[in-house]
Design a protein around this motif. Structure first.
Motif, PDB file in Angstrom:
ATOM      1  N   TRP A 226      -4.012 -10.114   4.894  1.00 28.20           N
ATOM      2  CA  TRP A 226      -3.158  -9.354   3.981  1.00 28.20           C
ATOM      3  C   TRP A 226      -3.947  -8.200   3.350  1.00 28.20           C
ATOM      4  CZ3 TRP A 226      -2.572  -7.314  -0.759  1.00 28.20           C
ATOM      5  CH2 TRP A 226      -1.280  -6.993  -1.181  1.00 28.20           C
ATOM      6  N   ILE A 227      -5.158  -8.507   2.890  1.00 23.82           N
ATOM      7  CA  ILE A 227      -6.001  -7.480   2.262  1.00 23.82           C
ATOM      8  C   ILE A 227      -6.330  -6.376   3.260  1.00 23.82           C
ATOM      9  CG2 ILE A 227      -8.263  -7.044   1.222  1.00 23.82           C
ATOM     10  CD1 ILE A 227      -8.106  -9.933   0.087  1.00 23.82           C
ATOM     11  N   ALA A 228      -6.681  -6.751   4.481  1.00 22.43           N
ATOM     12  CA  ALA A 228      -6.990  -5.758   5.517  1.00 22.43           C
ATOM     13  C   ALA A 228      -5.791  -4.864   5.787  1.00 22.43           C
ATOM     14  CB  ALA A 228      -7.442  -6.459   6.794  1.00 22.43           C
ATOM     15  N   ASP A 229      -4.606  -5.449   5.809  1.00 17.37           N
ATOM     16  CA  ASP A 229      -3.372  -4.698   6.024  1.00 17.37           C
ATOM     17  C   ASP A 229      -3.190  -3.636   4.935  1.00 17.37           C
ATOM     18  OD1 ASP A 229      -1.023  -4.224   7.503  1.00 17.37           O
ATOM     19  OD2 ASP A 229       0.159  -5.607   6.298  1.00 17.37           O
ATOM     20  N   PHE A 230      -3.440  -4.033   3.700  1.00 21.04           N
ATOM     21  CA  PHE A 230      -3.334  -3.093   2.575  1.00 21.04           C
ATOM     22  C   PHE A 230      -4.372  -1.985   2.700  1.00 21.04           C
ATOM     23  CE2 PHE A 230      -4.260  -1.347  -1.530  1.00 21.04           C
ATOM     24  CZ  PHE A 230      -3.066  -1.362  -2.237  1.00 21.04           C
ATOM     25  N   LEU A 231      -5.625  -2.363   2.909  1.00 23.63           N
ATOM     26  CA  LEU A 231      -6.716  -1.391   2.948  1.00 23.63           C
ATOM     27  C   LEU A 231      -6.552  -0.396   4.101  1.00 23.63           C
ATOM     28  CD1 LEU A 231      -9.747  -3.755   2.221  1.00 23.63           C
ATOM     29  CD2 LEU A 231      -8.531  -2.286   0.590  1.00 23.63           C
ATOM     30  N   ASN A 232      -6.177  -0.882   5.259  1.00 28.87           N
ATOM     31  CA  ASN A 232      -5.998   0.001   6.424  1.00 28.87           C
ATOM     32  C   ASN A 232      -4.868   0.998   6.194  1.00 28.87           C
ATOM     33  OD1 ASN A 232      -8.072  -1.307   7.784  1.00 28.87           O
ATOM     34  ND2 ASN A 232      -6.697  -2.697   8.869  1.00 28.87           N
ATOM     35  N   THR A 233      -3.795   0.527   5.585  1.00 31.17           N
ATOM     36  CA  THR A 233      -2.659   1.405   5.321  1.00 31.17           C
ATOM     37  C   THR A 233      -3.008   2.435   4.255  1.00 31.17           C
ATOM     38  OG1 THR A 233      -1.120  -0.360   5.901  1.00 31.17           O
ATOM     39  CG2 THR A 233      -0.226   1.485   4.643  1.00 31.17           C
ATOM     40  N   TYR A 234      -3.726   1.993   3.224  1.00 34.13           N
ATOM     41  CA  TYR A 234      -4.117   2.933   2.169  1.00 34.13           C
ATOM     42  C   TYR A 234      -5.004   4.045   2.735  1.00 34.13           C
ATOM     43  CZ  TYR A 234      -5.648   4.945  -2.194  1.00 34.13           C
ATOM     44  OH  TYR A 234      -5.893   5.844  -3.216  1.00 34.13           O
ATOM     45  N   LYS A 235      -5.938   3.682   3.581  1.00 35.24           N
ATOM     46  CA  LYS A 235      -6.819   4.708   4.147  1.00 35.24           C
ATOM     47  C   LYS A 235      -6.050   5.644   5.069  1.00 35.24           C
ATOM     48  CE  LYS A 235     -11.260   5.629   6.226  1.00 35.24           C
ATOM     49  NZ  LYS A 235     -12.571   5.078   6.655  1.00 35.24           N
ATOM     50  N   ALA A 236      -5.127   5.108   5.833  1.00 35.99           N
ATOM     51  CA  ALA A 236      -4.323   5.947   6.716  1.00 35.99           C
ATOM     52  C   ALA A 236      -3.485   6.944   5.918  1.00 35.99           C
ATOM     53  CB  ALA A 236      -3.421   5.075   7.584  1.00 35.99           C
ATOM     54  N   ARG A 237      -3.038   6.540   4.748  1.00 33.92           N
ATOM     55  CA  ARG A 237      -2.197   7.409   3.915  1.00 33.92           C
ATOM     56  C   ARG A 237      -3.006   8.436   3.133  1.00 33.92           C
ATOM     57  NH1 ARG A 237       2.865   5.846   2.045  1.00 33.92           N
ATOM     58  NH2 ARG A 237       2.784   7.937   1.083  1.00 33.92           N
ATOM     59  N   THR A 238      -4.218   8.080   2.701  1.00 29.37           N
ATOM     60  CA  THR A 238      -4.960   8.932   1.768  1.00 29.37           C
ATOM     61  C   THR A 238      -6.261   9.501   2.315  1.00 29.37           C
ATOM     62  OG1 THR A 238      -6.239   7.103   0.820  1.00 29.37           O
ATOM     63  CG2 THR A 238      -4.060   7.548  -0.144  1.00 29.37           C
TER      64      THR A 238
ATOM     65  N   ALA B  80       0.836  -1.203   0.000  1.00 26.13           N
ATOM     66  CA  ALA B  80       0.000   0.000   0.000  1.00 26.13           C
ATOM     67  C   ALA B  80       0.872   1.254   0.000  1.00 26.13           C
ATOM     68  CB  ALA B  80      -0.929  -0.005   1.205  1.00 26.13           C
ATOM     69  N   ASP B  81       1.918   1.253   0.805  1.00 27.60           N
ATOM     70  CA  ASP B  81       2.840   2.392   0.829  1.00 27.60           C
ATOM     71  C   ASP B  81       3.507   2.572  -0.535  1.00 27.60           C
ATOM     72  OD1 ASP B  81       2.545   3.397   3.435  1.00 27.60           O
ATOM     73  OD2 ASP B  81       3.915   1.899   4.270  1.00 27.60           O
TER      74      ASP B  81
ATOM     75  N   ASP C   1       3.109   5.837  -2.970  1.00 30.33           N
ATOM     76  CA  ASP C   1       4.339   6.557  -3.312  1.00 30.33           C
ATOM     77  C   ASP C   1       4.639   6.565  -4.813  1.00 30.33           C
ATOM     78  OD1 ASP C   1       4.753   7.082  -0.638  1.00 30.33           O
ATOM     79  OD2 ASP C   1       6.163   5.418  -0.335  1.00 30.33           O
ATOM     80  N   HIS C   2       3.906   5.754  -5.584  1.00 25.06           N
ATOM     81  CA  HIS C   2       4.174   5.653  -7.020  1.00 25.06           C
ATOM     82  C   HIS C   2       2.908   5.895  -7.855  1.00 25.06           C
ATOM     83  CE1 HIS C   2       7.670   3.581  -5.271  1.00 25.06           C
ATOM     84  NE2 HIS C   2       8.315   4.028  -6.335  1.00 25.06           N
ATOM     85  N   GLY C   3       2.116   6.873  -7.442  1.00 24.01           N
ATOM     86  CA  GLY C   3       0.984   7.302  -8.270  1.00 24.01           C
ATOM     87  C   GLY C   3      -0.382   6.920  -7.763  1.00 24.01           C
TER      88      GLY C   3
END
Length: 272
Positions: A181-193, A138-139, A143-145
């Motif tokens: 794994w999916i939850a890890d991605f989704l949680n990080t994406y929301k925290a970033r955006t 997610a990071d 970081d790449h668009g």
């Protein structure tokens, strides 16, 4: 002299045997692409769907207004956005990244080109859960668009989670591990955006690899992949789809999609 020739022949035989043994050993260590699998980085949205469902057909008529969209990746090169706009395309997603080892070399032309002509655009990430954690990917995506901006023209990022083109369908994970794994991605994406990511998947893959988990439906819009006249049965939890990839053989770029609503609903998703 005969002894010398015999020794030379023996050396040659040993040399040839050594070369053959080395070649065989090399074959055992070649990457998956050399064994008939695609090279890392070449995956794209719907790659597994095409293999399972075929190229697709024409959507059946619906009483609900549908807005045409497309999704593109690096293998399609520079995209003819004016032609797509004139054909009625009003939203698009571009592959930004895969794993933590690949970024789309055509991302700027595809992502900014669609924006420049008035298409509401977003970016997607092809997940490889067997290479790094969901948070790490997610990071990398952001970081790449894969970020989001409140400009009314940018859709939230999409997690493309589907059949593994490089190996085992579920990337060697149990259903519970895949959900984690999916939850890890989704949680990080929301925290970033600040936005909930869209989930792109196919019902058959989701059922097989997550155990048909329904816990993401409350927050994450569903982009269903099914190359047929209708989207079919949806994964657990989702009562409706937000987007539907219905073919890989549409005009100009191949991958065509329908948004489940008018252009105002596309704009609403972009605005958050």
């Amino acid at each position: 002299m005969p002894v010398h020739r015999s020794g030379t022949a023996r050396v040659r035989r040993l040399t040839v045997a050594g070369i053959l043994l080395a070649a065989f050993s090399l074959l055992l260590t070649l990457p998956a692409a050399a064994a008939g699998r695609p090279a890392r980085g070449t995956a794209h949205m719907g790659m597994g769907v095409l293999a399972h469902d075929g190229p697709g057909g024409t959507p059946a008529p619906t009483a609900v207004t549908q807005t045409e969209g497309v999704d593109v990746a690096g293998y399609q090169g520079n995209v003819d956005w004016p032609t797509l706009w004139n054909s009625g395309v009003r939203w698009a997603y571009t592959k930004a990244s895969e794993g933590t080892y690949y970024t789309n070399p055509y991302f700027t032309q595809q992502y900014n080109g669609s924006y420049g002509i008035g298409v509401i655009r977003g970016a997607y990430h092809f997940a490889t859960p067997d290479t790094t954690s969901g948070a790490t990917q997610a990071d990398y995506f952001v970081d790449h668009g894969g970020g989001w901006s409140r400009d009314g023209m940018t859709l939230p990022g999409t997690l493309d989670i589907e059949w593994n083109p490089y190996g085992a369908a579920c990337y060697g994970k149990t259903a519970s591990a895949m959900v984690g794994w999916i939850a890890d991605f989704l949680n990080t994406y929301k925290a970033r955006t600040g936005r909930d990511a869209v989930i792109y998947t196919a019902t058959s893959w989701w059922t097989q690899c997550t155990g048909n988990y329904g816990g993401f439906a409350a927050n994450n819009p569903l982009w269903i992949a099914r190359y047929a006249s209708d989207p079919g049965t949806l994964p657990a939890g989702w009562g409706y789809y937000t987007m539907w990839q219905y073919t890989s053989s549409g005009p100009t770029v191949g991958d065509h999609d329908r948004f489940n609503g008018g252009l105002d609903r596309v704009q609403a998703l972009a605005n958050g």
